[in-house]
Design a protein around this motif. Structure first.
Motif, mmCIF file in Angstrom:
data_model
loop_
_atom_site.group_PDB
_atom_site.id
_atom_site.type_symbol
_atom_site.label_atom_id
_atom_site.label_comp_id
_atom_site.label_asym_id
_atom_site.label_seq_id
_atom_site.Cartn_x
_atom_site.Cartn_y
_atom_site.Cartn_z
ATOM 1 N N ALA A 139 34.041 33.723 29.705
ATOM 2 C CA ALA A 139 33.170 33.778 30.882
ATOM 3 C C ALA A 139 32.768 32.394 31.359
ATOM 4 C CB ALA A 139 31.929 34.605 30.569
ATOM 5 N N CYS A 144 36.254 36.804 33.843
ATOM 6 C CA CYS A 144 35.519 37.903 33.226
ATOM 7 C C CYS A 144 36.269 38.399 31.994
ATOM 8 C CB CYS A 144 35.340 39.045 34.211
ATOM 9 S SG CYS A 144 34.509 40.492 33.493
ATOM 10 N N THR A 151 34.339 35.078 37.746
ATOM 11 C CA THR A 151 32.896 35.153 37.575
ATOM 12 C C THR A 151 32.231 34.053 38.391
ATOM 13 O OG1 THR A 151 32.790 33.664 35.662
ATOM 14 C CG2 THR A 151 33.151 36.014 35.218
ATOM 15 N N CYS A 183 30.268 38.551 36.688
ATOM 16 C CA CYS A 183 31.532 38.963 37.277
ATOM 17 C C CYS A 183 31.347 39.353 38.737
ATOM 18 C CB CYS A 183 32.122 40.130 36.493
ATOM 19 S SG CYS A 183 33.758 40.629 37.098
ATOM 20 N N TYR A 188 29.820 42.994 34.335
ATOM 21 C CA TYR A 188 29.630 42.040 33.233
ATOM 22 C C TYR A 188 28.793 40.854 33.694
ATOM 23 C CZ TYR A 188 30.435 38.421 29.771
ATOM 24 O OH TYR A 188 30.235 37.436 28.828
ATOM 25 N N GLU A 189 27.835 40.478 32.869
ATOM 26 C CA GLU A 189 27.077 39.249 33.080
ATOM 27 C C GLU A 189 26.508 38.794 31.747
ATOM 28 O OE1 GLU A 189 23.905 39.826 35.828
ATOM 29 O OE2 GLU A 189 22.938 41.416 34.675
#
Length: 270
Positions: A139, A144, A151, A183, A188-189
């Motif tokens: 990341a 991602c 991202t 992302c 997703y983060e």
């Protein structure tokens, strides 16, 4: 296959052929998409919901030195300190973390249910740590780790940071500068101290390994976190953002500047 009705079997097989299953001269085989579905099932992601209540492990809080506890649920390992405020206040912890009263939250790491099989609490923590580090390395480059899309990398600096040995009342974080990667395609983060922005940089990795620190599989999670927590940040400018990082290990100092150019470039685009 334990299916007696060949017509029913052939119908469902036909529905899968093309995207999930490929037809060859020898018969049928799973395609990449089919393998991903099988992996998700075998990992327990779509079938299992195990829970591990807060359990002491043989690791210490890298802020206060107290023994930490880990808990597992909803495919995440959360790490808590029973004696200090942790790294973030409740407002910055995800809702599913549900910080127990009197505990500080040190962070959470993803781990599919299969990660609990045959492992005690210490081994679960190490598995989650290695998996989480691997994901964040990806990341941090702007890719991602879940869906492979780009991202958005960001750095936030608290304008009036006053942690005073704990969590700042303004930003809700112990660190004055944090790095995040979210992302642009899926949900997703991840976020953490700004040092995490360097996790895929060759010079940074060389500095760490030269001092016996393996970011992916450290000999001791506590020793590794103690080492990478010993860094200073100097905000040279808020607009445009420019932050200098200084990490000292065994008397040697690694220095790096994070600015807009760094965030806009990234390994993924270079």
């Amino acid at each position: 296959m334990d299916v007696r009705d060949s017509g029913q079997f052939n119908y469902h097989l036909g529905e899968l052929v093309g995207h999930f299953v490929g037809k060859t001269e020898e018969g049928y085989r799973l395609r990449q998409a089919g393998e991903r579905v099988v992996e998700a099932v075998l990992s327990g992601t779509v079938t299992e919901t195990p829970v591990m209540e807060p359990t002491p492990v043989d690791e210490d809080c890298h802020y206060c030195g107290a023994p930490v506890e880990v808990r597992y649920r909803q495919e995440q390992v959360d790490v808590f300190c029973p004696e200090c405020s942790g790294a973030y206040d409740a407002g910055h912890a995800p809702a599913e973390a549900e910080i127990p009263p009197g505990y500080g939250w040190l962070g959470g790491m993803p781990l599919p249910p299969a990660g609990l099989d045959g492992r005690d609490a210490d081994e679960v923590l190490r598995a989650a740590f290695s998996l989480g580090q691997t994901e964040f390395v990806t990341a941090s480059t702007g890719i991602c780790p879940r869906c492979s899309a780009r991202t958005e990398r960001t750095v936030e600096a608290c304008d009036d940071h006053g942690a005073d040995g704990g969590v700042c009342s303004d930003c809700g974080r112990r660190r004055s500068v944090v790095f995040g990667s979210a992302c642009t395609n899926c949900n997703y983060e991840a976020a953490g101290g700004v040092l995490m922005a360097l996790f895929a940089e060759t010079e940074f990795l060389a500095f760490m390994t030269n001092h016996g620190l393996n970011p992916m599989n450290p000999d001791s999670v506590t020793a590794y976190l103690n080492a990478i927590s010993n860094y200073e940040t100097v905000v040279r400018s808020h607009s445009p953002l420019e932050v200098e990082i200084r990490l000292t290990v065994d008397g040697d100092t690694f220095t790096r500047t994070i600015d807009e150019a760094f965030l806009n470039a990234g390994t993924a685009e270079s």
